[in-house]
Write a protein that holds these residues in place. Structure first.
Motif, PDB file in Angstrom:
ATOM      1  N   THR A  27       0.816  -1.364  -0.203  1.00 41.69           N
ATOM      2  CA  THR A  27      -0.331  -0.048  -0.066  1.00 41.69           C
ATOM      3  C   THR A  27       0.860   1.355   0.373  1.00 41.69           C
ATOM      4  N   ALA A  28       0.581   2.282  -0.624  1.00 40.41           N
ATOM      5  CA  ALA A  28       1.258   3.641  -0.994  1.00 40.41           C
ATOM      6  C   ALA A  28       0.644   4.510  -0.156  1.00 40.41           C
ATOM      7  N   THR A  29       0.308   5.239   0.223  1.00 35.62           N
ATOM      8  CA  THR A  29       0.636   6.563   1.270  1.00 35.62           C
ATOM      9  C   THR A  29       0.702   7.935   0.663  1.00 35.62           C
ATOM     10  N   VAL A  30       0.033   8.989  -0.032  1.00 35.99           N
ATOM     11  CA  VAL A  30       0.497  10.068  -0.231  1.00 35.99           C
ATOM     12  C   VAL A  30      -0.101  11.393   0.622  1.00 35.99           C
ATOM     13  N   ASP A  31       1.030  12.588   0.937  1.00 32.96           N
ATOM     14  CA  ASP A  31       0.870  13.301   1.867  1.00 32.96           C
ATOM     15  C   ASP A  31       0.530  14.376   0.886  1.00 32.96           C
ATOM     16  N   LEU A  32      -1.113  14.456   0.010  1.00 28.52           N
ATOM     17  CA  LEU A  32      -0.306  15.715  -0.831  1.00 28.52           C
ATOM     18  C   LEU A  32      -0.630  16.827  -1.134  1.00 28.52           C
ATOM     19  N   VAL A  33      -0.578  17.446   1.227  1.00 22.74           N
ATOM     20  CA  VAL A  33       0.273  18.604   1.117  1.00 22.74           C
ATOM     21  C   VAL A  33       1.797  18.419   0.857  1.00 22.74           C
ATOM     22  N   ARG A  34       2.800  17.754   1.584  1.00 24.84           N
ATOM     23  CA  ARG A  34       3.708  18.033   1.055  1.00 24.84           C
ATOM     24  C   ARG A  34       4.063  17.607  -0.803  1.00 24.84           C
ATOM     25  N   ALA A  35       3.783  17.342  -1.192  1.00 26.19           N
ATOM     26  CA  ALA A  35       3.951  16.696  -2.305  1.00 26.19           C
ATOM     27  C   ALA A  35       3.423  18.196  -3.676  1.00 26.19           C
ATOM     28  N   GLN A  36       2.539  19.311  -2.205  1.00 25.82           N
ATOM     29  CA  GLN A  36       2.225  20.312  -3.551  1.00 25.82           C
ATOM     30  C   GLN A  36       3.301  21.176  -3.377  1.00 25.82           C
ATOM     31  N   ARG A  37       3.747  21.173  -1.718  1.00 27.81           N
ATOM     32  CA  ARG A  37       4.622  21.830  -1.365  1.00 27.81           C
ATOM     33  C   ARG A  37       6.412  22.077  -2.064  1.00 27.81           C
ATOM     34  N   ASN A  38       6.101  20.294  -2.361  1.00 30.58           N
ATOM     35  CA  ASN A  38       7.574  19.793  -3.528  1.00 30.58           C
ATOM     36  C   ASN A  38       6.953  20.293  -4.385  1.00 30.58           C
ATOM     37  N   ILE A  39       6.489  20.008  -5.156  1.00 32.22           N
ATOM     38  CA  ILE A  39       5.939  20.841  -6.188  1.00 32.22           C
ATOM     39  C   ILE A  39       6.520  22.727  -6.532  1.00 32.22           C
ATOM     40  N   GLU A  40       5.435  23.193  -5.813  1.00 30.55           N
ATOM     41  CA  GLU A  40       5.721  24.597  -5.709  1.00 30.55           C
ATOM     42  C   GLU A  40       7.392  24.646  -5.446  1.00 30.55           C
ATOM     43  N   ARG A  41       8.498  24.315  -4.631  1.00 33.22           N
ATOM     44  CA  ARG A  41       9.829  24.400  -4.034  1.00 33.22           C
ATOM     45  C   ARG A  41      10.339  24.394  -4.974  1.00 33.22           C
ATOM     46  N   PHE A  42      10.359  23.726  -6.336  1.00 33.77           N
ATOM     47  CA  PHE A  42      11.310  22.642  -7.261  1.00 33.77           C
ATOM     48  C   PHE A  42      10.655  23.935  -8.340  1.00 33.77           C
ATOM     49  N   HIS A  43       9.370  24.088  -8.655  1.00 33.88           N
ATOM     50  CA  HIS A  43       9.145  25.140  -9.882  1.00 33.88           C
ATOM     51  C   HIS A  43       9.821  26.763  -9.104  1.00 33.88           C
ATOM     52  N   ALA A  44       9.486  27.354  -8.090  1.00 33.29           N
ATOM     53  CA  ALA A  44       9.962  28.320  -7.430  1.00 33.29           C
ATOM     54  C   ALA A  44      11.356  28.421  -7.997  1.00 33.29           C
ATOM     55  N   ALA A  45      12.206  28.008  -7.795  1.00 29.83           N
ATOM     56  CA  ALA A  45      13.982  27.476  -7.811  1.00 29.83           C
ATOM     57  C   ALA A  45      14.276  27.388  -9.440  1.00 29.83           C
ATOM     58  N   ALA A  46      13.603  26.329 -10.337  1.00 32.98           N
ATOM     59  CA  ALA A  46      14.013  26.512 -11.334  1.00 32.98           C
ATOM     60  C   ALA A  46      12.981  27.885 -12.390  1.00 32.98           C
ATOM     61  N   HIS A  47      11.989  29.034 -11.949  1.00 31.07           N
ATOM     62  CA  HIS A  47      11.746  30.303 -12.242  1.00 31.07           C
ATOM     63  C   HIS A  47      12.597  31.175 -12.353  1.00 31.07           C
ATOM     64  N   ALA A  48      13.376  30.980 -10.636  1.00 36.77           N
ATOM     65  CA  ALA A  48      14.136  31.813 -10.325  1.00 36.77           C
ATOM     66  C   ALA A  48      15.461  32.105 -11.095  1.00 36.77           C
ATOM     67  N   ARG A  49      15.575  30.913 -11.785  1.00 38.80           N
ATOM     68  CA  ARG A  49      16.882  30.902 -12.790  1.00 38.80           C
ATOM     69  C   ARG A  49      16.515  30.876 -14.330  1.00 38.80           C
ATOM     70  N   GLY A  50      15.073  32.028 -14.678  1.00 39.53           N
ATOM     71  CA  GLY A  50      14.822  31.756 -16.269  1.00 39.53           C
ATOM     72  C   GLY A  50      14.158  30.162 -16.687  1.00 39.53           C
ATOM     73  N   LEU A  51      13.938  29.559 -15.955  1.00 38.22           N
ATOM     74  CA  LEU A  51      14.263  28.326 -16.554  1.00 38.22           C
ATOM     75  C   LEU A  51      12.078  27.624 -16.746  1.00 38.22           C
ATOM     76  N   THR A  52      11.933  26.760 -17.403  1.00 38.90           N
ATOM     77  CA  THR A  52      10.410  26.050 -17.707  1.00 38.90           C
ATOM     78  C   THR A  52      10.950  25.017 -17.126  1.00 38.90           C
ATOM     79  N   VAL A  53      10.074  24.350 -16.404  1.00 34.20           N
ATOM     80  CA  VAL A  53      10.240  22.515 -15.475  1.00 34.20           C
ATOM     81  C   VAL A  53       9.438  22.056 -16.973  1.00 34.20           C
ATOM     82  N   ARG A  54       9.792  20.900 -16.918  1.00 35.36           N
ATOM     83  CA  ARG A  54       9.258  19.922 -17.558  1.00 35.36           C
ATOM     84  C   ARG A  54       8.556  18.112 -16.081  1.00 35.36           C
ATOM     85  N   ALA A  55       7.193  18.227 -16.377  1.00 34.96           N
ATOM     86  CA  ALA A  55       7.088  17.491 -15.277  1.00 34.96           C
ATOM     87  C   ALA A  55       7.235  16.152 -15.998  1.00 34.96           C
ATOM     88  N   HIS A  56       8.134  15.374 -15.487  1.00 35.28           N
ATOM     89  CA  HIS A  56       8.453  13.226 -15.587  1.00 35.28           C
ATOM     90  C   HIS A  56       7.344  13.035 -15.114  1.00 35.28           C
TER      91      HIS A  56
END
Length: 358
Positions: A27-56
């Motif tokens: 069984t696999a359980t996801v904490d959606l609050v953490r996942a959303q925070r991870n998404i936002e953090r990763f994207h912010a770091a990329a956007h700060a350097r002028g990069l777009t993100v492609r989600a694999h």
């Protein structure tokens, strides 16, 4: 082009899921609050350097998380199977990359059909793939983008420097195709790579930027310069000339990334446990099968059967049918995991043959 010597190798064999009678072992359980925070953090770091993100989407294989990545600013997704790609298209995602340099001509017809309904590009590692890919596109009345898949200049995983210019020229001049740019990825395959992840990312990004400039010097536009990797992302972001960072594991993360220092243990948004005590042996076998090179051998599951972060999230997801997702209010949803591989056509009256999953 003054480039390091690189020898192309065949793409790694795509992972094949465990037999389906073991798919219910975990069984696999996801904490959606953490996942959303991870998404936002990763994207912010990329956007700060002028990069777009492609989600694999190999890092979660679910429609809902892919949509959240797009809403957070991802330019599009990467996926390896045309049938799975169509599911994401139906969810409203219209910029799709096939992120594996497949060589099977039967797949090209699937890609060409998909390209009628979205902006599609595919990874290509040799000019020899282009005639059949172009023929499929013309037959379907579609246009397929070509992303030349390169290595890092030292441990090449795809197109050699000698082939790169020919591939780009041929893709640009062949009806049914368009040259979309290049993409690079260097996996972390040795125990010491956990400590060298920044250098690996930076080295791969520098090589990609160098190859792009080589193409431009020969009059070939190279609009996309994409480099992939969650653990190597900081190194990738440090290099000028990259336009896009691709990554899969960053929404959920895993124990191996935490051990490598690529995230904190409290950032991991997924835990796994045996479905029942009866499934414990199978669950342990599945988890032990999917480790990073720097992770120690030995038991993964604790003796008391409590949930733990998985060692390596991306291959593990090929073994799971469903994610149990807990949101901010404690509401639990069950999200199907998209794992169905594309199927090669067969003669009438014979059973279809599924291609390898990845």
């Amino acid at each position: 082009m003054n480039t390091p010597t690189a020898t192309a190798t065949a793409p790694a064999a795509p992972a094949v899921p465990c037999p389906r009678d073991r798919a219910e072992s975990l069984t696999a359980t996801v904490d959606l609050v953490r996942a959303q925070r991870n998404i936002e953090r990763f994207h912010a770091a990329a956007h700060a350097r002028g990069l777009t993100v492609r989600a694999h989407v190999k890092g979660h294989r679910t429609l809902a998380l892919a949509v959240r990545q797009i809403e957070a600013g991802a330019v599009g997704i990467s996926v390896t199977q045309a049938g799975q790609a169509r599911r994401y298209l139906e969810a409203g995602i219209t910029d799709i990359v096939i992120a594996h340099p497949w060589h099977d001509p039967w797949r090209f017809a699937l890609f060409a059909d998909l390209a009628r309904d979205c902006t599609l590009a595919v990874h290509v590692d040799h000019p020899g793939s282009l005639p059949a890919l172009a023929a499929a596109a013309r037959a379907a009345g579609s246009s397929i983008g070509v992303l030349a898949r390169i290595g890092d200049g030292h441990h090449a995983t795809a197109t050699t420097p000698a082939d790169l210019l020919a591939l780009a020229e041929q893709a640009r001049s062949t009806p049914g195709l368009r040259f979309a740019g290049l993409t690079a990825y260097q996996g972390m395959t040795a125990p010491g790579d956990a400590h060298n992840r920044f250098a690996i990312g930076a080295r791969t990004a520098r090589y990609a930027a160098h190859c792009a400039e080589h193409l431009r010097a020969h009059g070939l536009p190279c609009p996309t310069v994409s480099v992939g990797g969650t653990p190597t992302a900081a190194g990738i972001r440090s290099v000028p000339g990259i336009t896009e960072i691709g990554a899969g594991a960053y929404p959920l993360l895993d124990a191996g990334l935490a051990q490598a220092g690529a995230c904190a243990p409290e950032d991991i948004a997924i835990t796994v446990a045996p479905a029942t005590e009866h499934h414990r042996q199978d669950a342990e076998g599945i988890l032990a099968q999917h480790r990073y090179p720097w992770q120690p051998r030995g038991a993964v599951l604790p003796a008391d059967g409590s949930p733990v972060p998985p060692p390596h999230i991306c291959p593990l997801l090929t073994e799971i049918r469903e994610l149990r997702v807990r949101g901010a209010g404690g509401r639990v949803q069950h999200w199907p995991v998209l794992n169905t591989p594309d199927t090669a056509p067969t003669a009438p009256g014979t059973a279809p043959t599924p291609g390898p999953a990845r």
